[in-house]
Design a protein around this motif. Structure first.
Motif, PDB file in Angstrom:
ATOM      1  N   LEU A 244      81.334  91.497  98.282  1.00  0.00           N
ATOM      2  CA  LEU A 244      81.923  91.787  96.490  1.00  0.00           C
ATOM      3  C   LEU A 244      81.998  92.910  96.110  1.00  0.00           C
ATOM      4  N   PHE A 245      82.288  94.061  96.615  1.00  0.00           N
ATOM      5  CA  PHE A 245      81.632  95.063  96.232  1.00  0.00           C
ATOM      6  C   PHE A 245      83.845  95.900  96.305  1.00  0.00           C
ATOM      7  N   ASP A 246      84.186  95.332  96.651  1.00  0.00           N
ATOM      8  CA  ASP A 246      85.883  96.353  97.209  1.00  0.00           C
ATOM      9  C   ASP A 246      86.524  95.310  96.251  1.00  0.00           C
ATOM     10  N   PHE A 247      85.433  94.695  95.262  1.00  0.00           N
ATOM     11  CA  PHE A 247      88.031  93.770  94.504  1.00  0.00           C
ATOM     12  C   PHE A 247      86.809  93.617  93.010  1.00  0.00           C
ATOM     13  N   GLU A 248      87.580  93.526  91.505  1.00  0.00           N
ATOM     14  CA  GLU A 248      87.161  93.242  90.181  1.00  0.00           C
ATOM     15  C   GLU A 248      87.422  92.200  89.944  1.00  0.00           C
ATOM     16  N   LEU A 249      87.120  90.816  89.162  1.00  0.00           N
ATOM     17  CA  LEU A 249      87.914  90.060  88.737  1.00  0.00           C
ATOM     18  C   LEU A 249      88.047  90.462  87.430  1.00  0.00           C
ATOM     19  N   SER A 250      89.454  90.313  86.863  1.00  0.00           N
ATOM     20  CA  SER A 250      90.005  90.472  85.295  1.00  0.00           C
ATOM     21  C   SER A 250      89.217  89.414  84.033  1.00  0.00           C
ATOM     22  N   ALA A 251      89.774  90.193  83.486  1.00  0.00           N
ATOM     23  CA  ALA A 251      88.665  89.413  82.175  1.00  0.00           C
ATOM     24  C   ALA A 251      89.273  87.940  82.258  1.00  0.00           C
ATOM     25  N   GLU A 252      90.348  88.036  82.052  1.00  0.00           N
ATOM     26  CA  GLU A 252      90.584  86.690  81.636  1.00  0.00           C
ATOM     27  C   GLU A 252      90.691  85.494  83.032  1.00  0.00           C
ATOM     28  N   ASP A 253      90.417  86.058  84.480  1.00  0.00           N
ATOM     29  CA  ASP A 253      90.152  84.771  85.434  1.00  0.00           C
ATOM     30  C   ASP A 253      88.353  84.780  85.176  1.00  0.00           C
ATOM     31  N   MET A 254      87.486  85.582  84.429  1.00  0.00           N
ATOM     32  CA  MET A 254      86.134  85.566  83.986  1.00  0.00           C
ATOM     33  C   MET A 254      86.160  84.802  83.407  1.00  0.00           C
ATOM     34  N   ALA A 255      87.240  84.049  81.811  1.00  0.00           N
ATOM     35  CA  ALA A 255      86.667  83.886  80.966  1.00  0.00           C
ATOM     36  C   ALA A 255      87.618  82.073  81.615  1.00  0.00           C
ATOM     37  N   THR A 256      88.417  82.176  82.717  1.00  0.00           N
ATOM     38  CA  THR A 256      88.950  80.853  82.979  1.00  0.00           C
ATOM     39  C   THR A 256      87.412  80.459  84.605  1.00  0.00           C
ATOM     40  N   LEU A 257      86.550  81.169  84.541  1.00  0.00           N
ATOM     41  CA  LEU A 257      85.598  80.760  85.382  1.00  0.00           C
ATOM     42  C   LEU A 257      84.496  79.847  84.312  1.00  0.00           C
ATOM     43  N   ASP A 258      84.347  80.534  82.919  1.00  0.00           N
ATOM     44  CA  ASP A 258      83.789  80.165  82.313  1.00  0.00           C
ATOM     45  C   ASP A 258      84.017  79.044  81.581  1.00  0.00           C
ATOM     46  N   GLY A 259      84.958  78.904  81.694  1.00  0.00           N
ATOM     47  CA  GLY A 259      85.739  77.658  80.836  1.00  0.00           C
ATOM     48  C   GLY A 259      85.184  76.525  81.567  1.00  0.00           C
ATOM     49  N   LEU A 260      84.480  76.723  83.158  1.00  0.00           N
ATOM     50  CA  LEU A 260      84.781  75.509  84.038  1.00  0.00           C
ATOM     51  C   LEU A 260      82.605  74.770  83.641  1.00  0.00           C
ATOM     52  N   ASN A 261      82.823  75.078  83.059  1.00  0.00           N
ATOM     53  CA  ASN A 261      81.241  74.787  82.479  1.00  0.00           C
ATOM     54  C   ASN A 261      81.185  73.494  82.316  1.00  0.00           C
ATOM     55  N   ARG A 262      80.453  73.034  82.221  1.00  0.00           N
ATOM     56  CA  ARG A 262      80.304  70.977  82.368  1.00  0.00           C
ATOM     57  C   ARG A 262      78.708  70.614  81.856  1.00  0.00           C
ATOM     58  N   GLU A 263      78.045  72.350  81.584  1.00  0.00           N
ATOM     59  CA  GLU A 263      76.233  71.480  81.898  1.00  0.00           C
ATOM     60  C   GLU A 263      76.123  70.652  82.626  1.00  0.00           C
ATOM     61  N   GLN A 264      76.276  70.459  84.416  1.00  0.00           N
ATOM     62  CA  GLN A 264      76.463  70.082  85.271  1.00  0.00           C
ATOM     63  C   GLN A 264      74.930  70.910  86.135  1.00  0.00           C
ATOM     64  N   ARG A 265      73.787  69.943  86.237  1.00  0.00           N
ATOM     65  CA  ARG A 265      72.952  70.649  87.685  1.00  0.00           C
ATOM     66  C   ARG A 265      73.291  70.069  88.559  1.00  0.00           C
ATOM     67  N   PHE A 266      72.303  71.472  89.653  1.00  0.00           N
ATOM     68  CA  PHE A 266      71.946  70.488  91.176  1.00  0.00           C
ATOM     69  C   PHE A 266      70.596  70.330  91.346  1.00  0.00           C
ATOM     70  N   GLY A 267      69.806  71.178  90.301  1.00  0.00           N
ATOM     71  CA  GLY A 267      68.582  71.017  90.452  1.00  0.00           C
ATOM     72  C   GLY A 267      67.761  70.298  89.270  1.00  0.00           C
ATOM     73  N   SER A 268      66.892  70.064  89.170  1.00  0.00           N
ATOM     74  CA  SER A 268      65.808  69.613  88.435  1.00  0.00           C
ATOM     75  C   SER A 268      65.864  70.252  86.727  1.00  0.00           C
ATOM     76  N   ASP A 269      66.217  69.778  86.130  1.00  0.00           N
ATOM     77  CA  ASP A 269      66.367  69.759  84.005  1.00  0.00           C
ATOM     78  C   ASP A 269      64.740  71.017  83.887  1.00  0.00           C
ATOM     79  N   PRO A 270      65.123  72.216  83.901  1.00  0.00           N
ATOM     80  CA  PRO A 270      63.207  71.816  83.446  1.00  0.00           C
ATOM     81  C   PRO A 270      62.394  72.237  82.303  1.00  0.00           C
ATOM     82  N   ASP A 271      63.341  70.876  81.543  1.00  0.00           N
ATOM     83  CA  ASP A 271      62.795  70.312  80.470  1.00  0.00           C
ATOM     84  C   ASP A 271      62.116  68.863  80.444  1.00  0.00           C
ATOM     85  N   ASN A 272      62.545  68.488  81.934  1.00  0.00           N
ATOM     86  CA  ASN A 272      61.663  67.119  82.131  1.00  0.00           C
ATOM     87  C   ASN A 272      62.236  67.202  83.843  1.00  0.00           C
ATOM     88  N   PHE A 273      60.820  67.585  84.259  1.00  0.00           N
ATOM     89  CA  PHE A 273      60.762  68.125  86.549  1.00  0.00           C
ATOM     90  C   PHE A 273      60.014  67.488  86.744  1.00  0.00           C
TER      91      PHE A 273
END
Length: 275
Positions: A244-273
């Motif tokens: 992971l240490f021989d490349f860097e994501l651009s600010a634009e690509d970081m923002a693109t990944l941030d934009g994938l957020n859908r509040e989706q959990r694959f594990g338990s909800d910390p308020d309801n487990f």
């Protein structure tokens, strides 16, 4: 973050490697021993286990067999929900320490915020820290309100919060709160239990950078200042996850990944487990 040897400095000055090996659902015995061995041979120095994973003994055997100096390693384990409370946590820690075969543990975490219990559990962690049996203490799966409640009476502020974190669950408010409070954020399930390979945006970025989808997301963690602990039992994947240490994501690509957020959990909800 230029190499696998790079670490973040926790609030108490302890160095914690940015990259670690997680061993959730890795079987006790040969499977976990091999996984840890592959990681240590590849340069990892950070291993994350927990009492509930039931593989602390295998982790301990692999660590001892490696011949690597103890001070070079960073070993995390966690107290399980059914053991929470003051005296029970102290006993659970001692059992974990014996299984790992270590004089001390580098990081001890409360696994989940069990209502009516986590403050007493934290008091036990503070004692372990004061007694020098752990170098750092923290929590796992704590939301902002859990942290605020805990910190209202704690003598020592949590140094780490390990939570589910990936492009489908970016937890921006929690990440910002932890940064503001000097609590190191750490990602479990960073590669979405393999689902990174099914997300077209991540696959496209992998092609663009000549990397795997997992490497793209793990690099995204690091560039957000998040410690990451991908799990694998395959030697080639363990090695790959460290590249992971021989490349860097651009600010634009970081923002693109941030934009994938859908509040989706694959594990338990910390308020309801349940446990």
């Amino acid at each position: 973050m230029k190499s696998i040897n790079d670490s973040t400095v926790l609030a108490n000055g302890v160095h914690m490697p940015w990259l670690g090996l997680g061993v959730f659902k890795t079987q006790e015995g040969e499977e976990v021993e091999n996984s840890v061995r592959y990681a240590l041979e590849a340069g990892y120095r950070h291993i994350d286990t927990a009492a509930i994973y039931r593989n602390e003994e295998g982790v301990g055997r692999a660590v001892q067999a490696s011949g690597i100096a103890r001070e070079e390693l960073f070993i995390t384990t966690k107290v399980w929900n059914t053991e929470q409370g003051y005296e029970t946590t102290l006993a659970a820690f001692e059992e974990s320490r014996q299984k790992l075969g270590l004089e001390y543990v580098d990081l001890y975490l409360i696994h989940w915020a069990v209502k009516e219990k986590y403050k007493e559990t934290w008091r036990a962690l503070e004692k372990l820290y004061k007694d020098g049996l752990v170098r750092a203490i923290g929590v796992s799966n704590f939301q902002v309100h859990h942290l605020q409640d805990l910190m209202a009476t704690a003598n020592v502020k949590p140094m780490v919060n390990q939570v589910e974190y990936h492009p489908y669950l970016t937890q921006k408010e929690l990440l910002a709160f932890c940064k503001q409070e000097g609590i190191q954020f750490e990602a479990w399930s960073p590669i979405m239990r393999g689902r990174v390979n099914d997300e077209p945006v991540i696959v496209q970025l992998a092609e663009k950078y000549g990397k795997t989808p997992a490497q793209i997301v793990l690099r995204w963690d690091l560039q957000h200042g998040v410690v990451t602990i991908p799990k694998s039992v395959r030697r080639e994947r363990v090695i790959e996850n460290a590249q992971l240490f021989d490349f860097e994501l651009s600010a634009e690509d970081m923002a693109t990944l941030d934009g994938l957020n859908r509040e989706q959990r694959f594990g338990s909800d910390p308020d309801n487990f349940s446990f």
